[in-house]
Design a protein around this motif. Structure first.
Motif: not given
Length: 209
Positions: A117, A123-125, A127, A145, A147-148, A152-153, A172, A196
């Motif tokens: 992101r 900042d990561t998601d 999928y 997704a 987790c958003r 970060t994940q 996380d 999440n």
């Protein structure tokens, strides 16, 4: 007893005389070409298709400088089931960061990946995408997704849930420390363990997957 012993001796003699059966290649002598498209194909993964064949998934640079994810299905005889040079299983000209793949237990593939992101990787998601036996994406183009929540994940791992979905675990940083969370997606991509995920370990200091 004498007859049985004599029969055994005769069978053993015949086997020794004939020698071991010669080994035979089941597929083409020099292998089956999976993809010979321009540029580079690498980071390949082989998965069982559930019907005696296999899926082969790889990172593909034919649209350089973009990289994409392609796949091919081979049947039991090593014949290609999809078009020459494979089928794109991700969005066009879209890079899946740190992808991993498992068989979904229903004759298809589950692909997990990270979407950025921001450009600083802060900042990561997560999928996941589900691909059926014919290589068609079953969920929205960008996947579902896991987790958003910010920020970060990272370092995700996953397994099939035995019902066409999957269970994902990851590191996380939503609390400031690095903790372990998990999520389950059903075969339709619905998040079953909250929006999440659920905390697995939030002990002091950091825990890593």
């Amino acid at each position: 007893r004498a007859s049985c012993s004599l029969t055994t001796v005769i069978l053993a003699s015949l086997l020794l005389a004939s020698g071991p059966a010669p080994l035979r290649a089941e597929w083409a002598a020099d292998g089956t070409p999976i993809c010979t498209a321009v540029q580079v194909q690498d980071y390949s993964v082989v998965l069982p298709s559930g019907d005696g064949g296999v899926f082969i998934v790889w990172r593909d640079g034919r649209n350089h400088p973009d990289t994409e994810q392609y796949a091919q299905k081979l049947d039991l005889d090593g014949s290609r089931r999809w078009e020459v040079d494979g089928r794109r299983i991700g969005p066009e000209r879209f890079f899946w960061r740190s992808p991993s793949f498992i068989a979904d237990g229903e004759g298809g593939i589950l692909a997990m990946y990270i979407i950025l992101r921001d450009e600083d990787y802060l900042d990561t998601d997560l999928y996941v995408q589900k691909v059926d036996a014919e290589g068609a994406r079953q969920w929205p183009d960008s996947g579902m997704a896991v987790c958003r929540v910010a920020p970060t994940q990272s370092s995700p791992v996953f397994v099939t849930d035995g019902a066409g979905g999957c269970i994902v675990a990851w590191s996380d940083r939503r609390t400031g420390n690095t903790d372990i969370y998990a999520q389950r997606l059903d075969r339709s991509g619905n998040r079953l363990w909250g929006d999440n995920g659920v905390p697995i370990c939030t002990a002091p200091e950091s825990q890593l997957t």
